[in-house]
Write a protein that holds these residues in place. Structure first.
Motif, PDB file in Angstrom:
ATOM      1  N   SER A 231      88.532  91.287  17.711  1.00 42.13           N
ATOM      2  CA  SER A 231      87.222  91.558  17.115  1.00 42.13           C
ATOM      3  C   SER A 231      86.933  93.053  17.157  1.00 42.13           C
ATOM      4  O   SER A 231      86.973  93.664  18.221  1.00 42.13           O
ATOM      5  CB  SER A 231      86.131  90.784  17.862  1.00 42.13           C
ATOM      6  OG  SER A 231      86.423  89.407  17.892  1.00 42.13           O
ATOM      7  N   THR A 232      86.633  93.607  16.012  1.00 45.04           N
ATOM      8  CA  THR A 232      86.258  95.022  15.960  1.00 45.04           C
ATOM      9  C   THR A 232      84.756  95.186  15.799  1.00 45.04           C
ATOM     10  O   THR A 232      84.159  96.095  16.373  1.00 45.04           O
ATOM     11  CB  THR A 232      86.983  95.707  14.787  1.00 45.04           C
ATOM     12  OG1 THR A 232      86.701  94.991  13.576  1.00 45.04           O
ATOM     13  CG2 THR A 232      88.486  95.711  15.027  1.00 45.04           C
ATOM     14  N   ALA A 233      84.141  94.311  15.038  1.00 43.08           N
ATOM     15  CA  ALA A 233      82.687  94.388  14.841  1.00 43.08           C
ATOM     16  C   ALA A 233      81.955  93.782  16.026  1.00 43.08           C
ATOM     17  O   ALA A 233      82.412  92.817  16.645  1.00 43.08           O
ATOM     18  CB  ALA A 233      82.296  93.653  13.562  1.00 43.08           C
ATOM     19  N   SER A 234      80.802  94.341  16.351  1.00 43.11           N
ATOM     20  CA  SER A 234      80.019  93.869  17.494  1.00 43.11           C
ATOM     21  C   SER A 234      79.582  92.422  17.319  1.00 43.11           C
ATOM     22  O   SER A 234      79.596  91.637  18.272  1.00 43.11           O
ATOM     23  CB  SER A 234      78.790  94.758  17.686  1.00 43.11           C
ATOM     24  OG  SER A 234      79.173  96.088  17.961  1.00 43.11           O
ATOM     25  N   THR A 235      79.189  92.053  16.116  1.00 41.34           N
ATOM     26  CA  THR A 235      78.740  90.680  15.878  1.00 41.34           C
ATOM     27  C   THR A 235      79.871  89.686  16.116  1.00 41.34           C
ATOM     28  O   THR A 235      79.657  88.611  16.673  1.00 41.34           O
ATOM     29  CB  THR A 235      78.208  90.532  14.447  1.00 41.34           C
ATOM     30  OG1 THR A 235      79.198  91.022  13.513  1.00 41.34           O
ATOM     31  CG2 THR A 235      76.919  91.297  14.263  1.00 41.34           C
ATOM     32  N   GLN A 236      81.087  90.040  15.698  1.00 40.25           N
ATOM     33  CA  GLN A 236      82.229  89.158  15.914  1.00 40.25           C
ATOM     34  C   GLN A 236      82.538  89.025  17.403  1.00 40.25           C
ATOM     35  O   GLN A 236      82.852  87.937  17.896  1.00 40.25           O
ATOM     36  CB  GLN A 236      83.452  89.688  15.176  1.00 40.25           C
ATOM     37  CG  GLN A 236      83.341  89.628  13.665  1.00 40.25           C
ATOM     38  CD  GLN A 236      84.574  90.213  12.989  1.00 40.25           C
ATOM     39  OE1 GLN A 236      85.344  90.948  13.613  1.00 40.25           O
ATOM     40  NE2 GLN A 236      84.770  89.880  11.725  1.00 40.25           N
ATOM     41  N   ARG A 237      82.440  90.140  18.132  1.00 42.80           N
ATOM     42  CA  ARG A 237      82.746  90.109  19.550  1.00 42.80           C
ATOM     43  C   ARG A 237      81.760  89.218  20.302  1.00 42.80           C
ATOM     44  O   ARG A 237      82.142  88.411  21.145  1.00 42.80           O
ATOM     45  CB  ARG A 237      82.710  91.526  20.112  1.00 42.80           C
ATOM     46  CG  ARG A 237      83.390  91.664  21.473  1.00 42.80           C
ATOM     47  CD  ARG A 237      83.463  93.111  21.901  1.00 42.80           C
ATOM     48  NE  ARG A 237      84.094  93.934  20.882  1.00 42.80           N
ATOM     49  CZ  ARG A 237      83.612  95.078  20.437  1.00 42.80           C
ATOM     50  NH1 ARG A 237      82.469  95.543  20.922  1.00 42.80           N
ATOM     51  NH2 ARG A 237      84.252  95.769  19.517  1.00 42.80           N
ATOM     52  N   VAL A 238      80.471  89.355  19.982  1.00 41.51           N
ATOM     53  CA  VAL A 238      79.456  88.519  20.626  1.00 41.51           C
ATOM     54  C   VAL A 238      79.681  87.052  20.291  1.00 41.51           C
ATOM     55  O   VAL A 238      79.563  86.170  21.156  1.00 41.51           O
ATOM     56  CB  VAL A 238      78.038  88.962  20.210  1.00 41.51           C
ATOM     57  CG1 VAL A 238      77.000  87.953  20.699  1.00 41.51           C
ATOM     58  CG2 VAL A 238      77.737  90.341  20.768  1.00 41.51           C
ATOM     59  N   ARG A 239      80.013  86.769  19.055  1.00 40.40           N
ATOM     60  CA  ARG A 239      80.230  85.388  18.625  1.00 40.40           C
ATOM     61  C   ARG A 239      81.406  84.761  19.379  1.00 40.40           C
ATOM     62  O   ARG A 239      81.368  83.591  19.750  1.00 40.40           O
ATOM     63  CB  ARG A 239      80.480  85.339  17.119  1.00 40.40           C
ATOM     64  CG  ARG A 239      80.454  83.916  16.547  1.00 40.40           C
ATOM     65  CD  ARG A 239      80.702  83.917  15.046  1.00 40.40           C
ATOM     66  NE  ARG A 239      79.719  84.737  14.354  1.00 40.40           N
ATOM     67  CZ  ARG A 239      80.004  85.851  13.688  1.00 40.40           C
ATOM     68  NH1 ARG A 239      81.254  86.290  13.630  1.00 40.40           N
ATOM     69  NH2 ARG A 239      79.057  86.534  13.083  1.00 40.40           N
ATOM     70  N   ASP A 288      79.335  92.263  30.411  1.00 41.17           N
ATOM     71  CA  ASP A 288      79.263  93.687  30.072  1.00 41.17           C
ATOM     72  C   ASP A 288      79.582  93.914  28.603  1.00 41.17           C
ATOM     73  O   ASP A 288      78.921  94.727  27.925  1.00 41.17           O
ATOM     74  CB  ASP A 288      80.243  94.487  30.941  1.00 41.17           C
ATOM     75  CG  ASP A 288      79.773  94.595  32.383  1.00 41.17           C
ATOM     76  OD1 ASP A 288      78.591  94.307  32.646  1.00 41.17           O
ATOM     77  OD2 ASP A 288      80.603  94.955  33.242  1.00 41.17           O
ATOM     78  N   GLN A 289      80.578  93.203  28.101  1.00 42.45           N
ATOM     79  CA  GLN A 289      80.951  93.362  26.706  1.00 42.45           C
ATOM     80  C   GLN A 289      79.841  92.882  25.771  1.00 42.45           C
ATOM     81  O   GLN A 289      79.566  93.496  24.738  1.00 42.45           O
ATOM     82  CB  GLN A 289      82.249  92.591  26.410  1.00 42.45           C
ATOM     83  CG  GLN A 289      83.492  93.212  27.020  1.00 42.45           C
ATOM     84  CD  GLN A 289      83.783  94.582  26.438  1.00 42.45           C
ATOM     85  OE1 GLN A 289      83.605  94.812  25.236  1.00 42.45           O
ATOM     86  NE2 GLN A 289      84.237  95.496  27.287  1.00 42.45           N
ATOM     87  N   ILE A 290      79.189  91.776  26.149  1.00 45.14           N
ATOM     88  CA  ILE A 290      78.074  91.280  25.338  1.00 45.14           C
ATOM     89  C   ILE A 290      76.925  92.285  25.359  1.00 45.14           C
ATOM     90  O   ILE A 290      76.309  92.575  24.319  1.00 45.14           O
ATOM     91  CB  ILE A 290      77.601  89.902  25.854  1.00 45.14           C
ATOM     92  CG1 ILE A 290      78.674  88.838  25.575  1.00 45.14           C
ATOM     93  CG2 ILE A 290      76.277  89.501  25.192  1.00 45.14           C
ATOM     94  CD1 ILE A 290      78.326  87.473  26.131  1.00 45.14           C
TER      95      ILE A 290
END
Length: 309
Positions: A231-239, A288-290
């Motif tokens: 995941s590169t985009a923040s929204t994808q990472r949170v999802r 932390d990542q979220i």
């Protein structure tokens, strides 16, 4: 022992879990709500007459029964468990089935058998049609529950099953349980226990609890790796990280239901390989990542809002 995600989009409520595991008319599902929702199906006896696993290729016939059941923890995690004990036959010959049914969860060997050969063969055993297949029995028990029409078969996220093969070896003396836990592959673990006396129900519960928490840790690490590497985009990472916090974190309660007899084993595993320490570090990393992703999203939103105003 197999552990995996229950194939349902939402956690099962207490009554639904009982109906799902009520597989034997006349027997009841055992359940508890504290400290976490847990339910286990009635034991099922499976008759077997086959050769035992062997590291040397020796063929030793064993006849008797294996006990299997399914369990659901937190409405989300399903386990298929199977166990039996191996003992020499007093008669050294094949008996009628009533003899074996009167001795549940016991296999009697016909012929000379070496305990170490069976142990090593089982722990390293590749599945074979003519050898005792404990993994197949546990997997079938789990599959039967997963195939129930009561489930919608839409899991909230993807997660692989893990498998635990365990052996208990009686020893002389009165020393406490000794344990050796090994990660054999991404999905297979082995556990060797040695202690005085027979294999008590507490030992079986310990193995099931270990398998559950090993699956939770393995799945958490898999989710975190997928989110951070794909995941590169923040929204994808949170999802991608959301299921870890929503579904897995509330289920981490090692040894919560265990008898004091086997608690030292968990203490040993917490020292090495350090289950709880690795879990805490991994959960902190996920959170932390979220947090960082949410900060980035807020910054991006503020920048866009500022541009338009």
């Amino acid at each position: 022992m197999h552990t995996g995600l229950l194939q349902n989009s939402t956690p099962l409520a207490r009554d639904s879990t009982v109906r799902l595991l009520d597989t034997a008319p006349g027997s009841r599902v055992i359940q508890s709500e504290r400290p976490i929702a847990y339910a286990v199906s009635p034991d099922r006896l499976i008759g077997v007459d086959c050769a035992l696993p062997s590291s040397t290729g020796a063929r030793v016939r064993a006849v008797g029964t294996v006990v299997s059941h399914a369990a659901v923890t937190g409405g989300h995690v399903l386990q298929g468990s199977a166990h039996t004990s191996v003992t020499p036959s007093a008669e050294n010959r094949r008996m009628q089935w009533p003899h074996y049914l009167a001795r549940p969860a016991r296999l009697e060997t016909i012929g000379k058998v070496k305990a170490g050969d069976v142990r090593d063969g089982y722990l390293r055993h590749e599945r074979s049609a003519d050898r005792l297949d404990m993994a197949g029995i546990a997997g079938h028990t789990m599959d039967a529950v997963q195939g129930s029409a009561q489930l919608d078969h839409r899991s909230p996220f993807r997660a692989r099953r893990t498998h635990l093969r365990w052996v208990f070896e009686p020893t002389a003396g009165h020393e406490g349980l000794k344990v050796e836990f090994t990660v054999q592959s991404e999905t297979l673990r082995t556990l060797t226990l040695a202690g005085s006396g027979d294999c008590s129900p507490s030992v079986v519960e310990l193995c099931e609890d270990l398998a559950l928490h090993d699956w939770l840790l393995t799945t958490l690490l898999s989710i975190a790796e997928s989110a951070l590497t794909r995941s590169t985009a923040s929204t994808q990472r949170v999802r991608r990280l959301q299921p870890a916090v929503e579904y897995l974190v509330p289920l981490w309660m090692p040894a919560a239901r265990l008898d004091g007899e086997v608690l030292p084993v968990w203490e040993s595993l917490d020292r090495r390989p350090g289950f709880t320490r690795q879990w805490d570090l991994s959960v902190g990393r996920v959170r932390d990542q979220i947090t960082l992703a949410m900060i980035e999203l807020l910054r991006m939103t503020s920048a866009v809002t500022g541009t338009h105003t």
